[in-house]
Design an enzyme around this catalytic site. Structure first.
Site, mmCIF file in Angstrom:
data_model
loop_
_atom_site.group_PDB
_atom_site.id
_atom_site.type_symbol
_atom_site.label_atom_id
_atom_site.label_comp_id
_atom_site.label_asym_id
_atom_site.label_seq_id
_atom_site.Cartn_x
_atom_site.Cartn_y
_atom_site.Cartn_z
ATOM 1 N N VAL A 109 -34.162 32.925 15.195
ATOM 2 C CA VAL A 109 -34.941 33.961 16.043
ATOM 3 C C VAL A 109 -34.368 34.303 17.191
ATOM 4 O O VAL A 109 -34.714 35.288 17.770
ATOM 5 C CB VAL A 109 -36.319 33.553 15.958
ATOM 6 C CG1 VAL A 109 -37.010 33.494 14.641
ATOM 7 C CG2 VAL A 109 -36.487 32.188 16.823
ATOM 8 N N TYR A 125 -38.295 22.066 27.414
ATOM 9 C CA TYR A 125 -39.336 22.594 26.526
ATOM 10 C C TYR A 125 -40.928 23.199 27.418
ATOM 11 O O TYR A 125 -41.272 23.958 27.039
ATOM 12 C CB TYR A 125 -39.912 21.184 25.745
ATOM 13 C CG TYR A 125 -40.929 21.500 24.741
ATOM 14 C CD1 TYR A 125 -40.642 22.124 23.540
ATOM 15 C CD2 TYR A 125 -42.207 21.264 24.903
ATOM 16 C CE1 TYR A 125 -41.874 22.401 22.636
ATOM 17 C CE2 TYR A 125 -43.418 21.347 24.016
ATOM 18 C CZ TYR A 125 -42.728 21.936 22.814
ATOM 19 O OH TYR A 125 -43.949 22.337 21.948
#
Length: 247
Positions: free
Chosen positions: A54, A146
């Site tokens: 993606v 993250y």
């Protein structure tokens, strides 16, 4: 639905199929084939399986084009794809791995929204549900890549929600809570803080709510799966369930 290879993404695929949805499931993991086979066995003709990254816009746009050729519309976009990225103190992280985390977790969300929003504008409606997570609402030591990617997803979602509200598009972002998945095992192994462990059905029910007409009045919100979101109404304050500075 991105990130459908395993974990929450796979569980969501089955939840949507049970509701009668036609699904396009995306993942760069080999597990996506297993998810597709299991889905088609239980819900024949329910999904298209696409393996790819993606973070690559061409793959995402080709996927959207395929959906339009097959079904002619896109009602819901769910971005569940994410990687944990490098762990440990920031100065020990490899630069390439840090950047890769941003590419998948943030750029991947941008790419899918960029490709899907023109379709939703033409339809006059659409639902977008993005996933945040650990570090989006608080500092998350040892997981800087993250945490940074996820807090950025929250602000991106809030901004997109305001930009496209008049076109009938609703965009929200969820904190699923810690679900017993392979990623959570990796978090524990890297000595990450695990605050709220939840049953996987809680984030699934939240996503289904946000994908339904019952949430048409909810837009640009950052919602935890344990929040009392079904009580939200038009009296919800402008800054509630959003990133903000308390003074």
């Amino acid at each position: 639905l991105t990130g459908a290879g395993r974990g929450i993404g796979k569980a969501l695929a089955f939840a949507f199929a049970q509701e009668g949805a036609h699904l396009v499931i995306l993942s760069k993991s080999d597990h996506i084939s297993t998810t597709a086979k299991d889905l088609m066995r239980e819900y024949p003709n329910s999904c298209i399986e696409l393996k790819g990254d993606v973070s690559q816009f061409d793959f995402v746009q080709d996927s959207v084009n395929l959906v339009m050729q097959r079904w002619g519309k896109i009602d819901i976009l769910v971005n569940a794809a994410a990687i944990l990225g490098p762990t440990g103190r920031m100065h020990t992280n490899e630069v390439e791995a840090w950047i890769r985390t941003i590419e998948v977790n943030l750029l991947g969300v941008f790419n899918t929204m960029k490709a899907v929003i023109p379709v939703m504008i033409s339809q006059g409606a659409g639902k977008i549900i993005n996933f945040a997570g650990g570090g989006a609402a608080y500092a998350y030591p040892r997981f800087t890549a993250y945490a940074t990617s996820k807090v950025a997803v929250v602000r991106l979602t809030e901004t997109v929600a305001e930009e496209y509200a008049k076109e009938g598009i609703r965009a929200n972002v969820i904190a699923p809570g810690a679900v017993e998945t392979d990623m959570l095992q990796k978090v524990r192994a890297a000595r990450g803080e695990v605050r709220t462990v939840v049953d996987i059905q809680l984030p699934i029910q939240l996503v289904l709510f946000l994908a339904s007409s019952s949430s048409d009045h909810v837009n640009g919100r950052f919602i935890h799966s344990k929040d009392d979101y079904r009580s939200f109404d038009e009296s919800l304050k402008q800054d509630q369930y959003k990133l903000r500075r308390l003074v």
